[in-house]
Design an enzyme around this catalytic site. Structure first.
Site, PDB file in Angstrom:
ATOM      1  N   THR A 175       0.842  -1.199   0.000  1.00  0.00           N
ATOM      2  CA  THR A 175       0.000   0.000   0.000  1.00  0.00           C
ATOM      3  C   THR A 175       0.875   1.246   0.000  1.00  0.00           C
ATOM      4  O   THR A 175       1.974   1.232   0.571  1.00  0.00           O
ATOM      5  CB  THR A 175      -0.898  -0.035   1.251  1.00  0.00           C
ATOM      6  OG1 THR A 175      -1.853  -1.072   1.058  1.00  0.00           O
ATOM      7  CG2 THR A 175      -1.623   1.267   1.497  1.00  0.00           C
ATOM      8  N   GLY A 202      -0.577  -1.799   6.384  1.00  0.00           N
ATOM      9  CA  GLY A 202      -0.483  -3.001   7.202  1.00  0.00           C
ATOM     10  C   GLY A 202      -1.791  -3.754   7.184  1.00  0.00           C
ATOM     11  O   GLY A 202      -2.675  -3.471   6.368  1.00  0.00           O
TER      12      GLY A 202
END
Ligand code: ASP
Length: 300
Positions: A168, A220
């Site tokens: 990400t 995460g």
């Protein structure tokens, strides 16, 4: 003072992709920096840096995104303007190559904050944000990755933050007018259930920004990040500790671990342009630059 911080995911980034991660975050930093250096806004810097990362192919965002359990790419993104508290976000879009641009359009040209799926794609086509065929988001690397993890017995999306993949991307910027902006973009977790939305498009979880304090973007295991409202929690720590971005980032990751056994990382930038980075995965790609520095910092 101008300041910019970029991340490109937190996991056990393999040695043979370190250079691609380093180059990717460095290039995104340079693009956003140019916007800020020439007097542009923090919102423009965040959008431009994130578009660069979405187009890079190295990261789990835009055209390099992971597949869901049906072998389809579904993208999430969010952006928040620290001056106005306006925000925009998209979830599970299959036909937009640069979801951060769509998130910004929702922030600026709608009365809403979060649009998902077909409704978000309809908003894109009605508001001049380019759409694409879903096949344009399928990278050959991700076909292979998806096939290999489907053969892994007992695979769970959380495992990606160890030895599988989670790339990400996120950016926080401070412009010369003292305005902060934060944004995050992702393909989400590998082999996620169709329609699953993680922390990245949720304001307060993946992204948060307040001109009076600072801005944060996270990466995460999204299910853990959501449970502790991670981005807002780190901004609150900054508010309470006198604006120490590094301390707030470290406390945030410790809190994530302690409360929900979470895995991931955060970037933080305070209103004075000082940075914080913390992660509890083996590696995290990040880069930053401010007008108080001679050269950019880049690390994986
Ligand atoms: N936080 C993202 C999600 O759960 C994944 C990542 O950061 O890589 O969708």
């Amino acid at each position: 003072m101008i300041s910019l911080i970029v991340h490109g995911g937190a996991w056990n980034i393999p040695d043979d992709t370190l250079e691609a991660h380093r180059t990717g975050v460095a290039q995104a930093l340079q693009i956003g920096w140019e916007v800020l250096r020439t007097g542009g806004t923090s919102v423009d810097a965040v959008e431009q840096s994130l578009r660069c990362l979405e187009d890079d192919g190295t990261f789990d965002a835009g055209c390099g995104s992971h597949f869901n359990a049906q072998g389809v790419v579904e993208l999430d993104a969010s952006i928040m303007d620290g001056k106005t508290f306006r925000c925009g976000a998209v979830g599970a879009v299959r036909r937009v190559k640069n979801p951060i641009t769509l998130a910004r359009k929702i922030m600026e040209d709608s009365e809403h904050i979060l649009l998902v799926g077909e409704g978000a794609e309809l908003f894109a086509s009605r508001n001049g944000v380019p759409t694409c065929d879903p096949s344009a988001l399928r990278s050959p690397r991700e076909v292979k990755r998806w096939e290999s993890i489907r053969a892994t017995e007992g695979f769970t999306t959380k495992m990606a933050f160890g030895d599988h993949a989670s790339d990400t991307v996120g950016v926080v910027a401070l412009d010369e007018r003292g305005n902060l902006c934060a944004g995050t973009s992702t393909g989400g977790t590998l082999n996620k259930h169709p329609g699953r939305i993680g922390d990245s498009p949720l304001i307060g979880c993946g992204t948060y920004c307040d001109n009076a304090v600072g801005g944060v973007s996270t990466t995460g295991w999204g299910e853990g990040m959501i449970k502790v409202v991670m981005a807002k929690t780190v901004v609150d720590y900054m508010d309470q500790n006198g604006g120490d971005a590094q301390d707030a980032a470290e406390r945030g990751v410790a809190h994530l671990k302690r409360k929900v056994d979470g895995l991931g990382g955060v970037i933080a930038l305070n209103v004075l342009g000082t940075f914080g980075v913390a992660f509890n995965t083996p590696r995290m790609a990040r880069a930053y630059m401010s007008s108080a520095m001679h050269d950019p910092f880049v690390a994986v």
